[in-house]
Design a protein around this motif. Sequence first.
Motif, PDB file in Angstrom:
ATOM      1  N   ILE A   1       0.909  -1.295  -0.070  1.00 46.44           N
ATOM      2  CA  ILE A   1      -0.119   0.185  -0.093  1.00 46.44           C
ATOM      3  C   ILE A   1       0.848   1.209  -0.137  1.00 46.44           C
ATOM      4  N   PHE A   2       1.693   1.305   0.825  1.00 49.19           N
ATOM      5  CA  PHE A   2       2.661   2.384   0.962  1.00 49.19           C
ATOM      6  C   PHE A   2       3.399   2.806  -0.339  1.00 49.19           C
ATOM      7  N   PHE A   3       4.234   1.832  -0.744  1.00 49.44           N
ATOM      8  CA  PHE A   3       5.039   2.265  -1.842  1.00 49.44           C
ATOM      9  C   PHE A   3       4.369   2.473  -3.068  1.00 49.44           C
ATOM     10  N   THR A   4       3.112   1.868  -3.398  1.00 47.98           N
ATOM     11  CA  THR A   4       2.516   2.155  -4.391  1.00 47.98           C
ATOM     12  C   THR A   4       1.641   3.087  -4.736  1.00 47.98           C
ATOM     13  N   SER A   5       1.011   3.668  -3.334  1.00 47.37           N
ATOM     14  CA  SER A   5       0.300   4.902  -3.094  1.00 47.37           C
ATOM     15  C   SER A   5       1.494   6.172  -3.566  1.00 47.37           C
ATOM     16  N   LYS A   6       2.720   5.761  -3.078  1.00 50.36           N
ATOM     17  CA  LYS A   6       3.758   6.981  -3.281  1.00 50.36           C
ATOM     18  C   LYS A   6       3.939   7.190  -4.704  1.00 50.36           C
ATOM     19  N   MET A   7       4.005   5.895  -5.543  1.00 48.64           N
ATOM     20  CA  MET A   7       4.208   5.891  -6.986  1.00 48.64           C
ATOM     21  C   MET A   7       3.018   6.523  -7.680  1.00 48.64           C
ATOM     22  N   ALA A   8       1.782   6.205  -7.125  1.00 52.11           N
ATOM     23  CA  ALA A   8       0.615   6.735  -8.003  1.00 52.11           C
ATOM     24  C   ALA A   8       0.432   8.371  -7.699  1.00 52.11           C
ATOM     25  N   TYR A   9       0.831   8.779  -6.323  1.00 54.04           N
ATOM     26  CA  TYR A   9       0.857  10.120  -6.045  1.00 54.04           C
ATOM     27  C   TYR A   9       2.020  11.046  -6.721  1.00 54.04           C
ATOM     28  N   LYS A  10       3.068  10.217  -7.592  1.00 49.15           N
ATOM     29  CA  LYS A  10       4.025  10.792  -8.167  1.00 49.15           C
ATOM     30  C   LYS A  10       3.469  10.770  -9.806  1.00 49.15           C
ATOM     31  N   SER A  11       2.445  10.119  -9.925  1.00 48.09           N
ATOM     32  CA  SER A  11       2.099   9.795 -11.528  1.00 48.09           C
ATOM     33  C   SER A  11       3.104   8.859 -12.251  1.00 48.09           C
ATOM     34  N   GLU A  12       3.706   8.116 -11.560  1.00 52.86           N
ATOM     35  CA  GLU A  12       4.588   7.190 -11.958  1.00 52.86           C
ATOM     36  C   GLU A  12       3.539   6.216 -12.641  1.00 52.86           C
ATOM     37  N   ILE A  13       2.624   5.666 -11.952  1.00 51.12           N
ATOM     38  CA  ILE A  13       1.711   4.438 -12.450  1.00 51.12           C
ATOM     39  C   ILE A  13       0.996   4.975 -13.567  1.00 51.12           C
ATOM     40  N   ILE A  14       0.625   6.010 -13.731  1.00 50.79           N
ATOM     41  CA  ILE A  14      -0.039   6.621 -15.007  1.00 50.79           C
ATOM     42  C   ILE A  14       0.767   6.522 -16.079  1.00 50.79           C
ATOM     43  N   ALA A  15       2.211   6.905 -15.893  1.00 53.82           N
ATOM     44  CA  ALA A  15       2.970   6.718 -17.130  1.00 53.82           C
ATOM     45  C   ALA A  15       3.510   5.515 -17.374  1.00 53.82           C
ATOM     46  N   ILE A  16       3.489   4.594 -16.498  1.00 49.49           N
ATOM     47  CA  ILE A  16       3.547   3.062 -16.996  1.00 49.49           C
ATOM     48  C   ILE A  16       2.493   2.648 -17.580  1.00 49.49           C
ATOM     49  N   LEU A  17       1.238   2.789 -17.217  1.00 54.31           N
ATOM     50  CA  LEU A  17       0.210   2.370 -17.768  1.00 54.31           C
ATOM     51  C   LEU A  17       0.190   2.898 -19.149  1.00 54.31           C
ATOM     52  N   SER A  18       0.530   4.509 -19.400  1.00 48.94           N
ATOM     53  CA  SER A  18       0.003   5.065 -20.599  1.00 48.94           C
ATOM     54  C   SER A  18       1.082   4.626 -21.692  1.00 48.94           C
ATOM     55  N   SER A  19       2.219   3.902 -21.277  1.00 47.28           N
ATOM     56  CA  SER A  19       3.322   3.623 -22.271  1.00 47.28           C
ATOM     57  C   SER A  19       2.953   2.307 -22.809  1.00 47.28           C
ATOM     58  N   GLY A  20       1.745   1.562 -22.423  1.00 48.45           N
ATOM     59  CA  GLY A  20       1.456   0.523 -23.334  1.00 48.45           C
ATOM     60  C   GLY A  20       1.447  -0.644 -22.279  1.00 48.45           C
ATOM     61  N   VAL A  21       1.882  -0.619 -21.133  1.00 46.33           N
ATOM     62  CA  VAL A  21       1.936  -1.696 -20.161  1.00 46.33           C
ATOM     63  C   VAL A  21       0.609  -2.115 -19.676  1.00 46.33           C
ATOM     64  N   SER A  22       0.199  -3.205 -19.666  1.00 48.57           N
ATOM     65  CA  SER A  22      -1.205  -3.675 -19.358  1.00 48.57           C
ATOM     66  C   SER A  22      -1.037  -3.759 -17.636  1.00 48.57           C
ATOM     67  N   PHE A  23      -2.447  -3.748 -16.926  1.00 45.52           N
ATOM     68  CA  PHE A  23      -2.248  -3.876 -15.651  1.00 45.52           C
ATOM     69  C   PHE A  23      -1.889  -5.271 -15.143  1.00 45.52           C
ATOM     70  N   GLN A  24      -2.095  -6.293 -16.074  1.00 46.09           N
ATOM     71  CA  GLN A  24      -1.739  -7.663 -15.698  1.00 46.09           C
ATOM     72  C   GLN A  24      -0.242  -7.525 -15.603  1.00 46.09           C
ATOM     73  N   ARG A  25       0.512  -7.018 -16.718  1.00 49.72           N
ATOM     74  CA  ARG A  25       2.073  -6.830 -16.719  1.00 49.72           C
ATOM     75  C   ARG A  25       2.539  -5.966 -15.504  1.00 49.72           C
ATOM     76  N   PHE A  26       1.741  -4.885 -15.157  1.00 50.54           N
ATOM     77  CA  PHE A  26       2.190  -4.013 -14.077  1.00 50.54           C
ATOM     78  C   PHE A  26       2.326  -4.878 -12.708  1.00 50.54           C
TER      79      PHE A  26
END
Length: 359
Positions: A75-100
Amino acid sequence: MIKKLDWYIIQKFLTTFFFAIMILVVISCVIDYSEKVDNIVQKKAPFMVVLNYYKNFIPHITALLFHLFIFIATIFFTSKMAYKSEIIAILSSGVSFQRFLRPYLIGASFLCAISLAANHWIIPLANKQRVAFEDKYINDGNYAIPGENVHLAYAKDAYVYIKNFNFTSGKGNGFTAEKMKGTLLLEKMMADDVSYDSIKQTWHLHNIIVRRNDTLHETVTKLDDIYINYPFKPTDLNRNEALKEALTTPELIEYIKTESLRGRENLNMFYVEKDRRTSQPFAGLILTVIGACIASRKIRGGSGFHLALGISISAIYVMFMQLSTTFSTKASLDPLISVWIPNFIFAIIAYYLYRRQVK
């Protein structure tokens, strides 16, 4: 193949987890020492013995909350990644949620394997020394059989019953020994008091009445004292529940078999302990998926809201585990089912959250 993205997330996962566990260990040791310091000083426990105790206490306390801290770390480190928009950038690059999710599962599987091995072998070995220290310096070595009566089958068709026994003095009262032949009671020996001679390794009975029955005649004999060499010791009567934590899984299985042959009632707490050692590590895997699904969305409130939600879910999981365990030990629910019920329920929740994220 494990790529840079995987290594990045795995590194964050493991670093956050071990940092959280380290904080837990320090706080737990300080609290435990503050509770036991009076006994330690009074009994003059050597410094190295105390140090060895906390060396064994650390695996014990870590194992209790291992799977929950996997969840909190996720929860902690994923929330930090989401807050910094890192997850949005990862998924926007074509990485599926399964791959994530793949690095999460790799990291959780690694920790699950460690927990599995530790629960079955490492933690029990540490608990042996921890329990021995507590028996000597904290609990004064005093054990009394609980209010319920104790039954023991020490041989085929031979049973003994003791109403109460003190392990410090080696004395008890309300002793009864019976010898059977099928459904026929051949001999019943009753004694007001009983004591164990640790030097001779024999049982000393006082004020005895012996009733013998050969189907045709019954005789009654009264004796003042008698010494009998029964094939069991006071330790065989000890119902200290901490014992189950100090046995490796092979030893625990053998102990359950022995106690079953002796006619011990309600062994469910030992079956629960055996099955819990396997189910608990897999809880970490399930909770990792839930944590990743919950914290991967950037929402108002950020990490604080995610952490509050994670702690709430952890509390619910603990409540479910305690409830199902109580049903097993008190209401005869199958131990295997009781320890896996929380995992099944949270696995359904994990699947629902996963499908929602994929959509």
